[in-house]
Design an enzyme around this catalytic site. Structure first.
Site, mmCIF file in Angstrom:
data_model
loop_
_atom_site.group_PDB
_atom_site.id
_atom_site.type_symbol
_atom_site.label_atom_id
_atom_site.label_comp_id
_atom_site.label_asym_id
_atom_site.label_seq_id
_atom_site.Cartn_x
_atom_site.Cartn_y
_atom_site.Cartn_z
ATOM 1 C CG ASP A 154 7.035 23.810 5.135
ATOM 2 O OD1 ASP A 154 6.744 23.573 6.326
ATOM 3 O OD2 ASP A 154 6.950 22.952 4.243
ATOM 4 C CB SER A 155 10.207 21.465 7.391
ATOM 5 O OG SER A 155 8.963 20.964 6.940
ATOM 6 C CE1 TYR B 34 13.501 21.514 9.381
ATOM 7 C CE2 TYR B 34 12.223 23.235 10.456
ATOM 8 C CZ TYR B 34 13.309 22.852 9.700
ATOM 9 O OH TYR B 34 14.210 23.808 9.275
ATOM 10 N N GLY B 35 8.962 17.015 11.415
ATOM 11 C CA GLY B 35 7.959 16.341 12.249
ATOM 12 C C GLY B 35 8.535 15.434 13.327
ATOM 13 C CB CYS C 124 6.455 24.609 9.055
ATOM 14 S SG CYS C 124 7.029 23.019 9.672
ATOM 15 C CG ASN C 125 0.589 22.871 11.093
ATOM 16 O OD1 ASN C 125 -0.304 23.396 11.735
ATOM 17 N ND2 ASN C 125 0.552 22.813 9.780
ATOM 18 C CB THR C 126 6.743 20.541 12.811
ATOM 19 O OG1 THR C 126 5.887 19.583 12.176
ATOM 20 C CG2 THR C 126 7.608 19.853 13.823
ATOM 21 C CD GLU D 21 8.145 15.846 1.373
ATOM 22 O OE1 GLU D 21 9.272 15.378 1.302
ATOM 23 O OE2 GLU D 21 7.892 17.003 1.771
ATOM 24 C CB CYS E 41 0.407 18.356 8.665
ATOM 25 S SG CYS E 41 1.883 18.000 7.693
ATOM 26 C CG HIS F 135 3.351 17.622 3.362
ATOM 27 N ND1 HIS F 135 4.032 18.588 4.053
ATOM 28 C CD2 HIS F 135 4.240 17.043 2.525
ATOM 29 C CE1 HIS F 135 5.295 18.577 3.657
ATOM 30 N NE2 HIS F 135 5.441 17.654 2.741
#
Ligand code: DGL
Length: 273
Positions: A10-11, A42-43, A73-75, A158, A192, A194
């Protein structure tokens, strides 16, 4: 052939929610987790940059012995997965595999929606990539997809503000906008990594009766099914129940925040990409 752990990339921290779900479905396997915390998020980044960073991570995880990498990671799944699968893997090692989180989520949408109206929330990058609408329409062309980019949700999580009034404000704002555009939405995809951390707030501002798709469980079950269908890959995965964590940031920094996303001990090392 040397067997290896399953890698989860993941990012940053968000993929830990996916790792948690994967481990619940497949507890016996060994895992390595890599968070590119030094270069997150990354978004908002361009396609080229997300692709370049993700490819570097995949190569590193292969060099650490993984035969199978999950882009949690979706992005990265939206912006890099297809190119890596089609253009890079044949040159790097055609026996290794990279899988993402969008396809399993989209398959769940198809099973769950009754009205055929689906909402997707994600980062700006994921939304602009149109990956969810495109993948959903490949499976069910009739489904109507409404998306909403939620750029404040990742920073809220975050910065440990996911339970506070700031989270109420932004979650309500984005969900009101999404559901205001289509009152028939009966399924909401949290696109996403998160967003499961904001689940209480998301439930609070989601109209009653709407099903919320959170990726941890779905990706875990989908990976289990994948390994059942691909015994040749299953054989290459070591089993010992161990998890090793790597971050491109300082390990102390990673440890401070990772607990929001993952229950359990975290022994983390720095890794240079
Ligand atoms: N992991 C990212 C995702 O699922 C969110 C954080 C970021 O923007 O890097 O889209």
């Amino acid at each position: 052939m040397q067997k290896g752990p399953i890698a989860v990339f993941d990012s940053g921290y968000g993929g830990l929610t996916i790792l948690q779900g994967i481990r619940e479905s497949l507890p016996g396997y060994d895992y390595i987790y890599l968070g590119d915390n030094a270069r997150t998020p990354y978004g908002p980044r361009s396609f080229d940059v997300v692709y370049e960073y993700t490819l570097e991570a995949v190569k590193k995880l292969f060099s650490l012995g993984a035969h199978l990498v999950i882009l949690a990671c979706n992005t990265a799944s939206a912006k890099a997965l297809r190119t890596i699968q089609q253009n890079d893997l044949p040159h790097i090692d055609s026996d290794r595999r990279v899988l993402g989180v969008i396809r399993p989520s989209v398959e769940a949408v198809d099973r769950i929606t009754k009205s055929g109206h689906v909402g997707v929330v994600g980062t700006v990058g994921t939304v602009l990539s149109e990956s969810y609408p495109l993948e959903i329409k490949k499976i069910s062309p009739g489904i109507i997809v409404e998306q909403e980019a939620c750029p404040m949700w990742v920073p809220l999580v975050e910065n440990n503000e996911f339970a506070g009034p700031g989270a109420d404000y932004f979650v309500k704002k984005n969900l009101d906008a999404l559901f205001g555009r289509d009152l028939e939405i009966d399924t909401l995809v949290l696109g996403c990594t998160h967003y499961p951390i904001l689940l209480d707030k998301i439930k609070k501002y989601t109209p009653e009766g709407v099903k919320i798709i959170s990726q941890g469980d779905i990706v875990g079950e989908s990976l289990k099914d994948y390994l059942r269908r691909h015994p040749e890959m299953d054989e290459k995965c070591t089993r010992g129940g161990a998890v090793k964590f790597y971050t491109t940031e300082h390990p102390d920094k990673f440890r401070q925040t990772a607990g929001i996303f993952f229950d359990g001990d975290i022994h983390v090392e720095h890794l240079e990409l």
